[in-house]
Design an enzyme around this catalytic site. Sequence first.
Site, PDB file in Angstrom:
ATOM      1  N   LYS A  51      15.658  24.488  15.092  1.00 14.68           N
ATOM      2  CA  LYS A  51      16.291  24.667  16.496  1.00 14.68           C
ATOM      3  C   LYS A  51      15.791  25.895  17.196  1.00 14.68           C
ATOM      4  O   LYS A  51      15.176  25.817  18.325  1.00 14.68           O
ATOM      5  CB  LYS A  51      17.793  24.668  16.395  1.00 14.68           C
ATOM      6  CG  LYS A  51      18.419  23.443  15.891  1.00 14.68           C
ATOM      7  CD  LYS A  51      19.963  23.524  15.838  1.00 14.68           C
ATOM      8  CE  LYS A  51      20.511  24.912  15.217  1.00 14.68           C
ATOM      9  NZ  LYS A  51      20.142  24.853  13.557  1.00 14.68           N
ATOM     10  N   ARG A  59      29.026  22.123  17.936  1.00 14.41           N
ATOM     11  CA  ARG A  59      28.725  21.852  16.583  1.00 14.41           C
ATOM     12  C   ARG A  59      30.062  21.244  16.124  1.00 14.41           C
ATOM     13  O   ARG A  59      30.187  21.396  14.632  1.00 14.41           O
ATOM     14  CB  ARG A  59      27.944  22.721  15.638  1.00 14.41           C
ATOM     15  CG  ARG A  59      28.693  24.220  15.796  1.00 14.41           C
ATOM     16  CD  ARG A  59      27.541  25.430  15.533  1.00 14.41           C
ATOM     17  NE  ARG A  59      26.946  25.592  14.310  1.00 14.41           N
ATOM     18  CZ  ARG A  59      25.962  26.023  14.226  1.00 14.41           C
ATOM     19  NH1 ARG A  59      25.297  26.641  14.854  1.00 14.41           N
ATOM     20  NH2 ARG A  59      25.357  26.489  12.979  1.00 14.41           N
ATOM     21  N   ARG A  92      12.640  33.096   5.827  1.00 21.59           N
ATOM     22  CA  ARG A  92      12.872  33.132   7.177  1.00 21.59           C
ATOM     23  C   ARG A  92      13.238  34.789   7.393  1.00 21.59           C
ATOM     24  O   ARG A  92      13.733  35.499   6.498  1.00 21.59           O
ATOM     25  CB  ARG A  92      14.108  32.566   7.698  1.00 21.59           C
ATOM     26  CG  ARG A  92      14.208  33.011   9.111  1.00 21.59           C
ATOM     27  CD  ARG A  92      15.175  32.129   9.704  1.00 21.59           C
ATOM     28  NE  ARG A  92      16.389  32.009   9.412  1.00 21.59           N
ATOM     29  CZ  ARG A  92      17.476  31.222   9.915  1.00 21.59           C
ATOM     30  NH1 ARG A  92      17.200  30.682  11.106  1.00 21.59           N
ATOM     31  NH2 ARG A  92      18.701  31.253   9.534  1.00 21.59           N
ATOM     32  N   ARG A  96      18.106  37.403   7.664  1.00 23.37           N
ATOM     33  CA  ARG A  96      19.467  37.313   8.034  1.00 23.37           C
ATOM     34  C   ARG A  96      20.320  37.286   6.893  1.00 23.37           C
ATOM     35  O   ARG A  96      19.891  36.551   5.933  1.00 23.37           O
ATOM     36  CB  ARG A  96      19.745  36.124   8.921  1.00 23.37           C
ATOM     37  CG  ARG A  96      19.869  36.029  10.403  1.00 23.37           C
ATOM     38  CD  ARG A  96      19.689  34.868  11.173  1.00 23.37           C
ATOM     39  NE  ARG A  96      20.788  33.687  10.708  1.00 23.37           N
ATOM     40  CZ  ARG A  96      20.936  32.531  11.255  1.00 23.37           C
ATOM     41  NH1 ARG A  96      20.151  32.216  12.191  1.00 23.37           N
ATOM     42  NH2 ARG A  96      21.801  31.895  10.926  1.00 23.37           N
ATOM     43  N   ARG A 115      26.582  26.329   4.573  1.00 21.53           N
ATOM     44  CA  ARG A 115      26.315  26.325   5.886  1.00 21.53           C
ATOM     45  C   ARG A 115      25.726  24.570   5.910  1.00 21.53           C
ATOM     46  O   ARG A 115      26.258  23.859   6.894  1.00 21.53           O
ATOM     47  CB  ARG A 115      25.281  27.054   6.559  1.00 21.53           C
ATOM     48  CG  ARG A 115      25.827  28.339   6.879  1.00 21.53           C
ATOM     49  CD  ARG A 115      24.701  29.435   6.939  1.00 21.53           C
ATOM     50  NE  ARG A 115      23.767  29.379   7.929  1.00 21.53           N
ATOM     51  CZ  ARG A 115      22.280  29.678   7.659  1.00 21.53           C
ATOM     52  NH1 ARG A 115      22.114  30.469   6.668  1.00 21.53           N
ATOM     53  NH2 ARG A 115      21.594  29.467   8.787  1.00 21.53           N
TER      54      ARG A 115
END
Length: 217
Positions: free
Chosen positions: A16, A88, A127, A160, A171
């Site tokens: 996203k 969400r 990431r 993160r 998640r």
Amino acid sequence: MTSLNLVLLGAPGAGKGTQAELLVRDLSLVHLSTGNLLREAVESGTGLGREAAAFMDQGQLVPDQVIIGLVREFMQEHRGCLLDGFPRTLPQAEALTELFQELELELNHVIEVRTDPELIVSRLQQRLVCTACGAPYNLKSKPPKAEGRCDLCQGSVERRQDDEPETIRKRLAVYQAQTAPLVDYYQEKGILLTVDGDLTPEGTYAQIQAALGVDSQ
Ligand code: AP5
Ligand code: MG
């Protein structure tokens, strides 16, 4: 094309934020990532940040009323919004529908980025994100040009806290249980566009451009 309002829907790590960067560049939209907003609050140690951190670190969603209040404030001040990571839950989606009615604006499209969960886990483990502007990087597919520094704002690029394997799995489960039902919600409203998130970032973006009917650069 003026004042488009778009939502980017997709599992954690679907891409996203990566697609948002391209859309904002080409369509002059105002980007609201609720995740980035919450991480800024955590970083600054505000009351909101302290409340949110407890949920985020566990891979859980922050309570609806907190998030809805933040988005309401943002939408009242901006036109032409790209919402990334909101809504969400069903209550968030219903609150957003009401907010658009109240502001006499239209939600033009919801873009679902559909990505293979196996790919997601490996992407999130690789990431890095800019702690200042939230821009996403990847050790494998998109390393920052200068190690540890954001290409866009020179901020510090780091992992993160919620990108640990156990939290990633949590998640993904929360997405399936609470967010995936929004696909049907927006399908029924006739504004859902689904694109393939398993491609390269440019490949997925080309599908978004085609679905929106905007010219490729
Ligand atoms: P949030 O920050 O929204 O996280 P998320 O939904 O888990 O999604 P991510 O940001 O992890 O992934 P992304 O889809 O943006 O992927 P990206 O482009 O970075 O939310 C975090 C937390 O905040 C939530 O868990 C919750 O606690 C709270 N929160 C936020 N909004 C909330 C709400 N509305 N209600 C309640 N709580 C809320 O890409 C991932 C990686 O893959 C990057 O390394 C990227 O470079 C790479 N990549 C992307 N696309 C490709 C590609 N096509 N090919 C190869 N690599 C790619
Ligand atoms: Mg993101």
